[in-house]
Design a protein around this motif. Sequence first.
Motif, PDB file in Angstrom:
ATOM      1  N   LEU A 153      13.916   5.489 -22.090  1.00 42.10           N
ATOM      2  CA  LEU A 153      13.659   3.995 -21.569  1.00 42.10           C
ATOM      3  C   LEU A 153      13.793   3.784 -19.855  1.00 42.10           C
ATOM      4  CD1 LEU A 153      15.614   2.028 -24.527  1.00 42.10           C
ATOM      5  CD2 LEU A 153      12.974   2.550 -24.202  1.00 42.10           C
ATOM      6  N   ILE A 154      14.775   4.536 -19.492  1.00 38.98           N
ATOM      7  CA  ILE A 154      15.025   4.226 -17.664  1.00 38.98           C
ATOM      8  C   ILE A 154      13.752   4.625 -17.087  1.00 38.98           C
ATOM      9  CG2 ILE A 154      16.349   5.288 -16.064  1.00 38.98           C
ATOM     10  CD1 ILE A 154      18.548   6.029 -17.833  1.00 38.98           C
ATOM     11  N   LEU A 155      12.923   5.548 -17.760  1.00 35.90           N
ATOM     12  CA  LEU A 155      11.568   5.724 -16.900  1.00 35.90           C
ATOM     13  C   LEU A 155      10.475   4.698 -17.100  1.00 35.90           C
ATOM     14  CD1 LEU A 155      11.412   9.831 -18.113  1.00 35.90           C
ATOM     15  CD2 LEU A 155      12.345   8.735 -15.866  1.00 35.90           C
ATOM     16  N   ARG A 156      10.514   3.813 -18.030  1.00 38.41           N
ATOM     17  CA  ARG A 156       9.363   2.936 -18.483  1.00 38.41           C
ATOM     18  C   ARG A 156       9.808   1.707 -17.436  1.00 38.41           C
ATOM     19  NH1 ARG A 156       9.423   2.168 -25.006  1.00 38.41           N
ATOM     20  NH2 ARG A 156       9.467   4.417 -25.663  1.00 38.41           N
ATOM     21  N   MET A 157       8.527   1.083 -17.360  1.00 33.62           N
ATOM     22  CA  MET A 157       8.520  -0.289 -16.672  1.00 33.62           C
ATOM     23  C   MET A 157       9.166  -1.349 -17.569  1.00 33.62           C
ATOM     24  SD  MET A 157       4.838  -0.637 -15.042  1.00 33.62           S
ATOM     25  CE  MET A 157       4.244   0.437 -13.381  1.00 33.62           C
ATOM     26  N   GLN A 158       9.640  -2.454 -16.909  1.00 36.73           N
ATOM     27  CA  GLN A 158      10.210  -3.190 -17.887  1.00 36.73           C
ATOM     28  C   GLN A 158       9.376  -3.975 -19.025  1.00 36.73           C
ATOM     29  OE1 GLN A 158      11.793  -6.226 -14.876  1.00 36.73           O
ATOM     30  NE2 GLN A 158      13.453  -4.985 -14.492  1.00 36.73           N
ATOM     31  N   VAL A 163       5.063   4.479 -16.217  1.00 34.34           N
ATOM     32  CA  VAL A 163       6.125   4.948 -15.295  1.00 34.34           C
ATOM     33  C   VAL A 163       6.684   3.883 -14.433  1.00 34.34           C
ATOM     34  CG1 VAL A 163       7.171   6.678 -13.970  1.00 34.34           C
ATOM     35  CG2 VAL A 163       5.172   7.254 -15.854  1.00 34.34           C
ATOM     36  N   ARG A 164       7.915   3.658 -14.060  1.00 30.01           N
ATOM     37  CA  ARG A 164       8.376   2.970 -13.102  1.00 30.01           C
ATOM     38  C   ARG A 164       7.765   3.542 -11.690  1.00 30.01           C
ATOM     39  NH1 ARG A 164      12.981  -0.359 -14.003  1.00 30.01           N
ATOM     40  NH2 ARG A 164      13.770  -0.143 -16.142  1.00 30.01           N
ATOM     41  N   LYS A 165       7.631   2.492 -10.855  1.00 34.36           N
ATOM     42  CA  LYS A 165       7.223   3.203  -9.565  1.00 34.36           C
ATOM     43  C   LYS A 165       8.468   4.319  -8.856  1.00 34.36           C
ATOM     44  CE  LYS A 165       5.516   1.812  -4.796  1.00 34.36           C
ATOM     45  NZ  LYS A 165       4.857   2.555  -4.756  1.00 34.36           N
ATOM     46  N   ASP A 166       9.576   3.613  -8.741  1.00 37.15           N
ATOM     47  CA  ASP A 166      10.823   4.669  -8.240  1.00 37.15           C
ATOM     48  C   ASP A 166      11.685   4.945  -9.550  1.00 37.15           C
ATOM     49  OD1 ASP A 166      10.020   4.435  -5.686  1.00 37.15           O
ATOM     50  OD2 ASP A 166      10.446   2.366  -5.575  1.00 37.15           O
ATOM     51  N   LEU A 263      12.382   9.908  -7.652  1.00 34.43           N
ATOM     52  CA  LEU A 263      11.272  10.059  -7.941  1.00 34.43           C
ATOM     53  C   LEU A 263      10.338   9.084  -7.679  1.00 34.43           C
ATOM     54  CD1 LEU A 263      11.056  12.828 -10.879  1.00 34.43           C
ATOM     55  CD2 LEU A 263      10.338  13.277  -8.541  1.00 34.43           C
ATOM     56  N   GLN A 264       9.195   9.098  -6.811  1.00 36.70           N
ATOM     57  CA  GLN A 264       8.514   8.124  -6.597  1.00 36.70           C
ATOM     58  C   GLN A 264       7.025   8.371  -6.817  1.00 36.70           C
ATOM     59  OE1 GLN A 264       9.352   8.067  -2.205  1.00 36.70           O
ATOM     60  NE2 GLN A 264       9.980   5.729  -2.618  1.00 36.70           N
ATOM     61  N   SER A 268       2.822   6.512  -3.626  1.00 37.56           N
ATOM     62  CA  SER A 268       3.893   6.784  -2.508  1.00 37.56           C
ATOM     63  C   SER A 268       3.809   8.114  -1.999  1.00 37.56           C
ATOM     64  CB  SER A 268       5.280   6.856  -3.217  1.00 37.56           C
ATOM     65  OG  SER A 268       5.606   5.643  -3.834  1.00 37.56           O
ATOM     66  N   PRO A 269       2.933   9.245  -2.582  1.00 40.31           N
ATOM     67  CA  PRO A 269       2.892  10.569  -2.027  1.00 40.31           C
ATOM     68  C   PRO A 269       1.669  10.703  -1.072  1.00 40.31           C
ATOM     69  CG  PRO A 269       3.149  10.749  -4.383  1.00 40.31           C
ATOM     70  CD  PRO A 269       2.933   9.270  -4.075  1.00 40.31           C
TER      71      PRO A 269
END
Length: 346
Positions: A153-158, A163-166, A263-264, A268-269
Motif C-alpha cells: 500500500l505504501i507504493l500506491r497512490m492515495q 504508483v506514487r510519484k515519489d 524512487l522517483q 522525473s528521469p
Amino acid sequence: MKANINKFIEDFGFTRIVAVAFFLIVAILVPVLGLNTLTLYSQALVRIAMNGVLVLTMVPIMVCGAGMNFALPIGIICGLLGGLISLNMELTGFTGFFAAIIFSIPFSLVLGYLYGLLMNRVKGSEMMIATYVGFAMISIMCIVWLFIPLDNLILRMQMGRGVRKDVVLSDYWSQILDNFMVINIGGLTIPTGTFLFLFVLCFLVYLYMHSKTGMMMRAAGQNPGLAEANGINVDRMRIWGITLSTVLGGIGILVYAQSFGFLQFYDSPRMMSFSAVAAVLIGGASNKKASIFNVLFGVMVFQGLLTLSLPVANQILPESNISDIVRMIISNGIILYALGKGTGRK
C-alpha cells in the motif's frame, strides 16, 4: 617551457582547464566565506558517489561507436522496475537493494537489445534518435505506472491505483551503501560504501573493455570498416555495448535512489541523461573514446561544481535569486559545451 604549456593546454582542453579552475576557486571560497565547509564538502562527496554509476554508463556505448547515451532513461526505467518489484515484495536492507539490481537486469537486457537493434538501423543519427527514444519511453511509462498492480500500500497512490510519484525508501534500503563503512573525519562524512560500489563497477567495466570482446568493441567503434575487414561483427559489438550501457543505467538509478532516499517515477528521469553526458565529456571523453578516468574526473568536477557553487553565490549576493541563475548557467553551460563537443575537439 612555453611549448610544453601550450601542449598541455591543447591535450587537456582549455575549456576543461577553466572548469577545473572554477571548481577549485569555488571549493576554496567555501571556507573563506565562513560557510559550513564540512557539511558542503560532505554533500559534494555524496553527489559525486551517487551519480558516478550513471556517468559510467557512457563508457561502453561511446566506445562501441553508438554515440552518447541520450536514451539513458531506458536503463533508468529498468532500474525503477527492479526497485518497484523489490519494494512490492517488502525486501529491506542489502537484500532489498541487491534484489532490485537483480530484478532490473532482465528488463535491461531485453530493452537494451531492442534499443541496440534500433541504433543499428539509424547509424549516423544515433544521438538525435536516442533523445527521442528516451523521451518517448518516459511518456509511455507515465501511462504504465498508472496500471501496474501493487500489493504494498505504501507504493500506491492515495486513490488506490497506480504508483506514487515519489516512493520513500527510509523503511527499505535508503542510504544502505552510504552508511556502509561510513567514515566521519571531524564532521566530514565520506559515503565509503557507495564509493566502493562505484569503484568495483569501474574495475569490472575496465576489465571488460580490456578483454577480447572489449577490444573488438573498441575496434568496431573507432574504425568500423577495418573491423569488418578483420572479421568483427560491428553491429553485434554495438548491440553489446548498448546493452551493457542499459544494464549499468538500471544499476545507476538504484545507487542514486538509495543515496537520495526516494524512487522517483513518471517524468522525473527525463533529463538525467544530459547531466551524465556533460560529466563524462567534461572529464575528457569524446564521441568514440571514453575511459574510467574520464568518468571519475568528470563526475567530480561537474557534481562538485553544482553542489558548492550555489551556497557560494548565495553568500556573495544575499537576498537575490542569483543562486538559481548560477545553477542554470553552470549546469546548462557545461551541457551546452558537452553537446557542442561531439566531434571530440577540445
